[in-house]
Write a protein that holds these residues in place. Structure first.
Motif, PDB file in Angstrom:
ATOM      1  N   THR A 164      -3.157   6.424  27.019  1.00  0.00           N
ATOM      2  CA  THR A 164      -2.907   7.397  28.080  1.00  0.00           C
ATOM      3  C   THR A 164      -3.077   8.801  27.528  1.00  0.00           C
ATOM      4  N   ARG A 165      -3.177   9.769  28.462  1.00  0.00           N
ATOM      5  CA  ARG A 165      -3.296  11.156  28.033  1.00  0.00           C
ATOM      6  C   ARG A 165      -2.539  12.049  29.010  1.00  0.00           C
ATOM      7  N   THR A 166      -2.040  13.133  28.498  1.00  0.00           N
ATOM      8  CA  THR A 166      -1.309  14.072  29.325  1.00  0.00           C
ATOM      9  C   THR A 166      -2.281  14.871  30.175  1.00  0.00           C
ATOM     10  N   ASN A 167      -1.958  15.022  31.451  1.00  0.00           N
ATOM     11  CA  ASN A 167      -2.775  15.811  32.368  1.00  0.00           C
ATOM     12  C   ASN A 167      -2.085  17.159  32.550  1.00  0.00           C
ATOM     13  N   PRO A 168      -2.664  18.239  32.024  1.00  0.00           N
ATOM     14  CA  PRO A 168      -2.012  19.549  32.120  1.00  0.00           C
ATOM     15  C   PRO A 168      -1.939  20.077  33.555  1.00  0.00           C
ATOM     16  N   ASP A 169      -2.721  19.505  34.471  1.00  0.00           N
ATOM     17  CA  ASP A 169      -2.732  19.964  35.861  1.00  0.00           C
ATOM     18  C   ASP A 169      -1.694  19.254  36.729  1.00  0.00           C
ATOM     19  N   LEU A 170      -0.971  18.294  36.173  1.00  0.00           N
ATOM     20  CA  LEU A 170      -0.003  17.528  36.938  1.00  0.00           C
ATOM     21  C   LEU A 170       1.413  17.980  36.614  1.00  0.00           C
ATOM     22  N   ASP A 171       2.168  18.348  37.642  1.00  0.00           N
ATOM     23  CA  ASP A 171       3.588  18.645  37.502  1.00  0.00           C
ATOM     24  C   ASP A 171       4.334  17.381  37.915  1.00  0.00           C
ATOM     25  N   PRO A 172       4.904  16.636  36.969  1.00  0.00           N
ATOM     26  CA  PRO A 172       5.552  15.369  37.305  1.00  0.00           C
ATOM     27  C   PRO A 172       6.729  15.514  38.280  1.00  0.00           C
ATOM     28  N   SER A 173       7.269  16.714  38.435  1.00  0.00           N
ATOM     29  CA  SER A 173       8.387  16.896  39.366  1.00  0.00           C
ATOM     30  C   SER A 173       7.919  17.294  40.768  1.00  0.00           C
ATOM     31  N   ALA A 174       6.618  17.480  40.955  1.00  0.00           N
ATOM     32  CA  ALA A 174       6.077  17.876  42.262  1.00  0.00           C
ATOM     33  C   ALA A 174       6.194  16.737  43.270  1.00  0.00           C
ATOM     34  N   THR A 175       6.082  17.094  44.549  1.00  0.00           N
ATOM     35  CA  THR A 175       6.074  16.093  45.618  1.00  0.00           C
ATOM     36  C   THR A 175       4.794  16.160  46.439  1.00  0.00           C
TER      37      THR A 175
END
Length: 130
Positions: free
Chosen positions: A23-34
């Protein structure tokens, strides 16, 4: 004995590197977003959400995207989402919480994480923008 120990340690380090490369971290994704907006490609019931329209032509492994799924019935009702810009509403789930070895189920839909991200989107709804 020392040579054997060195080989065992080197082999363990190699296996650990393979496990983290999945897996890799996606800098464009905010995991707390809805809400998650991007350009959509659908494959086997899973969507891949890309930041740029031009990335739709690239393989998920060669660009940054986020995998996700709508519940099976909502996906069927949404129709063909390929190539559209859309906003998905829902929540993220860490890929480490997957149900099976390579899948995570979301209300009848199977997420295989073709984008290979640390997180996937469990979407509840979608709104097409373009």
């Amino acid at each position: 004995m020392m040579k054997t120990l060195t080989l065992v340690v080197a082999g363990a380090a190699l296996l650990a590197g393979c496990a983290t490369a999945a897996t890799r971290t996606n800098p464009d994704l905010d995991p707390s977003a809805t809400q998650f907006t991007g350009w959509v490609r659908v494959s086997n019931g899973e969507f891949q959400l890309f930041q740029e329209q031009r990335d739709l032509d690239n393989a998920p492994s060669t660009t940054t995207c986020v995998s996700g799924a709508l519940p099976r019935d909502a996906q069927a009702a949404a129709g063909d989402l390929n190539g559209v810009q859309a906003t998905f509403t829902g929540r993220t789930a860490p890929w480490s919480e997957r149900d099976g070895v390579q899948t995570l189920m979301h209300e009848g839909a199977r997420i295989t994480n073709q984008c290979r991200g640390d997180y996937v989107i469990k979407a509840d709804s979608v709104r097409v923008l373009r």
